[in-house]
Design an enzyme around this catalytic site. Structure first.
Site, PDB file in Angstrom:
ATOM      1  CB  CYS A 154     -65.633 -49.029  -5.483  1.00  0.00           C
ATOM      2  SG  CYS A 154     -64.522 -49.044  -6.897  1.00  0.00           S
ATOM      3  CG  ASP A 211     -69.449 -43.169 -10.800  1.00  0.00           C
ATOM      4  OD1 ASP A 211     -68.472 -43.311 -11.554  1.00  0.00           O
ATOM      5  OD2 ASP A 211     -69.707 -43.939  -9.852  1.00  0.00           O
ATOM      6  CG  HIS A 243     -66.645 -44.136  -8.463  1.00  0.00           C
ATOM      7  ND1 HIS A 243     -67.601 -45.091  -8.726  1.00  0.00           N
ATOM      8  CD2 HIS A 243     -65.608 -44.794  -7.881  1.00  0.00           C
ATOM      9  CE1 HIS A 243     -67.164 -46.271  -8.325  1.00  0.00           C
ATOM     10  NE2 HIS A 243     -65.956 -46.122  -7.800  1.00  0.00           N
TER      11      HIS A 243
END
Length: 275
Positions: A154, A211, A243
């Site tokens: 991330c 995502d 994601h």
């Protein structure tokens, strides 16, 4: 949240923003045969930065891997990833790169974490703190040795690209669903797409086509920029992955994709001499 922690230590458990944790999918790696736990790393500005370190309990000259946290901090998932690497013969260190700006673990809202903590973390500070982490790991001569790899998730995925460009000692990187392109500012003056053509370190990008925070056009732009250079970097996109598909403690977890990506990461590190 206490934005200026006087006693700096790592959190126990998970950030409130990711509760409830999906216990049925949670991978838990034990510490058998390992030296694992919190350490403190001196930084350039005189701070003692908390970090989680895991390594084999015996032996020496293991390769180093820096593990860069998500926006949720160095919580149990990041610590477990360190232990997974340690079981494979790495010295894995995950520093608390948010220590000056605040502690996201006590916050309940993702956007609040980004606004109150993440947006205030300067890239220059992060590069310096990772350099300090590397220097600390290299001094652990009974356990740590070269070569060096970096991986992040991330927020840490973006940092992986940037640190691979910043630190020439990095031999391989693996960036998990990190932002590639967005508006710059004083604290974040460049993004991965801006350094891709000049990147020298091979980085494996691991992304999901579902995502919502990382548009596929930015992934394709990154690929195009990488082709202008000679780093040998690659990007893998998983068609059905959102994601956070490697985050086994959240609903975003996709077991098959996560396992495949982890296998690719280990092969990537081995290919480039970090094993």
């Amino acid at each position: 949240m206490n934005p200026r922690r006087d006693f700096l230590t790592l959190p126990v458990g998970f950030a409130l923003a990711v509760q409830p944790v999906a216990a049925q999918t949670l991978i838990q790696t034990d510490t058998s045969g390992l030296t694992a736990g919190e350490v403190h790393i001196p930084t350039k500005d005189g701070k003692n930065m908390p970090a989680y370190r895991a390594c084999p309990a015996k032996g020496r000259n293991y390769p180093i891997v820096l593990v860069v946290e998500e926006i949720f901090g160095v919580h149990e998932h990041i610590k477990d990833i360190c232990r997974r690497f340690a079981k494979l013969g790495y010295v894995a260190v995950a520093p608390d790169l948010f220590m000056r700006q605040g502690d996201p673990t006590g916050m309940t809202d993702v956007q609040a974490i980004i606004s109150a903590v993440i947006s205030k973390v300067p890239d220059e500070q992060v590069m310096s703190d990772l350099d300090a982490t590397l220097a600390w790991a290299e001094k652990q001569t009974t356990r740590a040795g070269k070569p060096l790899a970096v991986t992040g998730f991330c927020w840490g995925g973006r940092i992986t690209w940037l640190y691979s460009a910043h630190q020439p000692k990095v031999k391989a990187g693996a960036a998990w669903y990190g932002v590639l392109s967005r508006a710059t500012n004083e604290l974040q003056p460049k993004h991965p797409v801006d350094i891709a053509a000049h990147l020298k370190t091979p980085v494996l990008g691991l992304y999901g086509s579902q995502d919502r925070g990382i548009p596929l056009d930015t992934v394709e732009k990154m690929r195009a920029e990488l082709k202008k250079g000679r780093s040998g970097s690659e990007i893998i996109v998983y068609p059905d992955a959102p994601h956070g598909f490697h985050a086994d403690y959240r609903e975003s977890y996709r077991q098959a994709d996560a396992r495949d990506a982890w296998t690719r990461l280990l092969a990537w590190f081995k290919k480039h001499g970090v094993a």
